[in-house]
Write an enzyme that holds these catalytic residues in place. Structure first.
Site, short mmCIF file in Angstrom:
data_model
loop_
_atom_site.label_atom_id
_atom_site.label_comp_id
_atom_site.label_asym_id
_atom_site.label_seq_id
_atom_site.Cartn_x
_atom_site.Cartn_y
_atom_site.Cartn_z
N CYS A 154 0.80 -1.23 0.00
CA CYS A 154 0.00 0.00 0.00
C CYS A 154 0.84 1.28 0.00
O CYS A 154 0.29 2.37 -0.17
CB CYS A 154 -0.91 0.02 1.22
SG CYS A 154 -1.76 -1.51 1.53
N HIS A 293 -4.00 7.18 6.21
CA HIS A 293 -4.06 5.88 5.55
C HIS A 293 -5.44 5.28 5.79
O HIS A 293 -6.06 4.76 4.87
CB HIS A 293 -2.95 4.97 6.07
CG HIS A 293 -2.82 3.69 5.32
ND1 HIS A 293 -2.58 3.64 3.97
CD2 HIS A 293 -2.93 2.39 5.72
CE1 HIS A 293 -2.54 2.38 3.57
NE2 HIS A 293 -2.75 1.60 4.62
N GLU A 304 -2.67 4.10 13.71
CA GLU A 304 -2.34 5.35 13.01
C GLU A 304 -2.68 6.56 13.88
O GLU A 304 -1.90 7.52 13.95
CB GLU A 304 -3.10 5.44 11.68
CG GLU A 304 -2.76 6.69 10.89
CD GLU A 304 -3.35 6.70 9.49
OE1 GLU A 304 -2.91 7.53 8.67
OE2 GLU A 304 -4.24 5.87 9.20
N LYS A 325 -10.48 6.96 1.71
CA LYS A 325 -10.77 5.59 1.28
C LYS A 325 -12.24 5.22 1.49
O LYS A 325 -12.75 4.30 0.86
CB LYS A 325 -9.88 4.60 2.04
CG LYS A 325 -8.42 4.59 1.61
CD LYS A 325 -7.63 3.53 2.36
CE LYS A 325 -6.18 3.46 1.88
NZ LYS A 325 -5.38 4.63 2.32
N HIS A 330 -9.80 1.41 -1.44
CA HIS A 330 -8.37 1.24 -1.19
C HIS A 330 -7.71 0.80 -2.50
O HIS A 330 -7.89 -0.33 -2.95
CB HIS A 330 -8.15 0.22 -0.08
CG HIS A 330 -6.74 0.17 0.44
ND1 HIS A 330 -5.68 0.77 -0.20
CD2 HIS A 330 -6.21 -0.43 1.55
CE1 HIS A 330 -4.58 0.55 0.49
NE2 HIS A 330 -4.88 -0.16 1.56
N PHE A 390 1.38 -3.31 4.30
CA PHE A 390 1.80 -4.67 4.64
C PHE A 390 3.29 -4.79 4.31
O PHE A 390 3.77 -4.24 3.32
CB PHE A 390 1.02 -5.69 3.80
CG PHE A 390 -0.35 -6.01 4.32
CD1 PHE A 390 -0.88 -5.38 5.44
CD2 PHE A 390 -1.12 -6.99 3.69
CE1 PHE A 390 -2.14 -5.69 5.92
CE2 PHE A 390 -2.39 -7.31 4.17
CZ PHE A 390 -2.90 -6.66 5.28
#
Length: 403
Positions: A154, A293, A304, A325, A330, A390
């Site tokens: 991402c 994010h 976050e 998002k 996403h 990830f």
């Protein structure tokens, strides 16, 4: 000599369209692009797809062996170059670079190969390789300088933009076409993400409000597809050719959690945030907006929030935050690029996209979320875009008003 890095062109092929202003207006209005997909799957699925007419950029002959992920990239990069007022011959092709992020490559080509009943196209490999989008952009634009692909889940296109900025800052290239592309809305990929239990659940007719970042009742994200590119060049070069500068890319921070492949880590994210602030020579209180994010996962949103709270400290309440998002899905490898474009537009327009679908904030995510209807930011001078991936890669881009 370190050059100031200007953003002079924006191009998108996104779920909300291909014109940055109209895309941004849709986000301000809280219009979701997430809809149900693949009704034949065992479990309901939703995603944000792009209404894309490939014939605007390709002939039928040219489309052979060009996966959708590359088609979207070619279109978005072309729109960015046009927006920057650049055409062939305006720069030495050896002094132009392409810096592209792509998480998983040509999913449609791979899906077709698996489902082809024994017939596999000989162009499957070049169609699905992750660096195909960057290569196709380079061929279309005649780029003979560095053409690089970054694949860090991402954070892919955010990292690509950061690396492009370094190349411009150091004078290694005159123009950088920087961004990313992803096109993963195929049944096999959707089922794989469902198996991870990270996708949002929803009732019939409620797909558009399924993604609820930072909300107490959040259940995950929806996949999206698309491409976005920024044109970066030195501020001196932009001024010399009379180009419009949307923003200055003043700082970037890259870090690794080095703790877990899929579980995020607040100290790792905080390191990237501090690095971006340090690079820009700014204090946390100088930054008024964060495009988070914000994947709407149970763990990710809290981590976050804690990273931001740690870095901003006593100034945390002054930072307005939203995750777009909720509306565009996403985009995985392209998420950092579309969200960087949105962050640049927020600065350019001094308006903030709202954090949609959050009727009740999770007490563990308490912060100054941008509320629908409260989008004005007349004093906005700097903003950040977060991409936390990830694999533990964290990338933060910091933009400020052009000098």
């Amino acid at each position: 000599m370190n050059h100031e890095v200007a953003v002079t062109g924006l191009g998108a092929m996104a779920p909300h369209g291909d014109e940055p202003g109209a895309l941004f207006d849709a986000l301000l209005q809280g219009l979701p692009a997430i809809q149900p997909v693949f009704p034949d799957l065992p479990k309901p699925a939703a995603a944000a797809t792009v209404a894309f007419d490939e014939t605007r950029w390709f002939t039928k002959l040219q489309l052979a062996g060009v996966d959708r992920v590359s088609q979207l990239a070619v279109a978005a990069a072309d729109l960015a170059m046009r927006d920057a007022g650049l055409a062939a011959g305006d720069a030495d092709p050896e002094r132009i670079g392409v810096f592209a992020g792509c998480g998983m490559g040509g999913a449609a080509a791979l899906e077709a190969a698996y489902r082809g009943n024994g017939r596999v196209s000989p162009l499957t490999i070049p169609a699905f390789m992750p660096n195909a989008p960057a290569a196709h952009v380079a061929m279309r634009q005649g780029v003979q300088g560095p053409v690089l692909t970054y694949s860090v889940a991402c954070a892919s296109s955010s990292a690509a933009i950061a690396e492009a900025a370094k190349a411009v800052q150091r004078g290694e290239v005159d123009i950088a076409i920087a961004g990313g592309s992803e096109a993963l809305i195929v049944p096999g990929v959707v089922v794989a993400w469902q198996a991870m239990q990270t996708l949002a659940g929803f009732q019939p007719g409620e797909a558009g409000s399924a993604v609820r970042p930072f909300a107490a009742d959040r259940t995950g994200f929806a996949l999206g597809e698309g491409a976005a590119f920024l044109v970066l060049e030195s501020a001196e070069r932009a001024r010399a050719r009379g180009a419009r500068s949307y923003a200055t890319l003043a700082g970037w921070g890259l870090s690794s959690d080095a703790t877990h492949l899929t579980k995020p880590d607040a100290p790792g994210q905080a390191r990237a945030l501090r690095a971006a602030l340090r690079q820009a020579g700014l204090q946390p209180r100088d930054v008024g907006y964060c495009n988070a994010h914000g994947t709407a996962t149970r763990i990710g949103d809290v981590v976050e929030r804690n990273a931001l709270a740690d870095v901003w400290g006593d100034d945390f309440d002054s930072l307005r935050v939203s995750s777009t998002k909720a509306l565009h899905g996403h985009l995985l490898g392209a998420a950092g690029a579309i969200e960087a474009l949105i962050t640049v537009m927020a600065l350019h327009r001094r308006q903030l996209p709202p954090n949609a679908n959050c009727n009740e904030i999770d007490p563990a995510c308490q912060m100054n979320l941008v509320r629908p209807g409260d989008t004005a930011a007349p004093a906005l001078e700097a903003a950040i875009s977060n991409s936390f991936a990830f694999g533990g890669t964290n990338s933060v881009l910091l933009f400020r008003q052009p000098a």
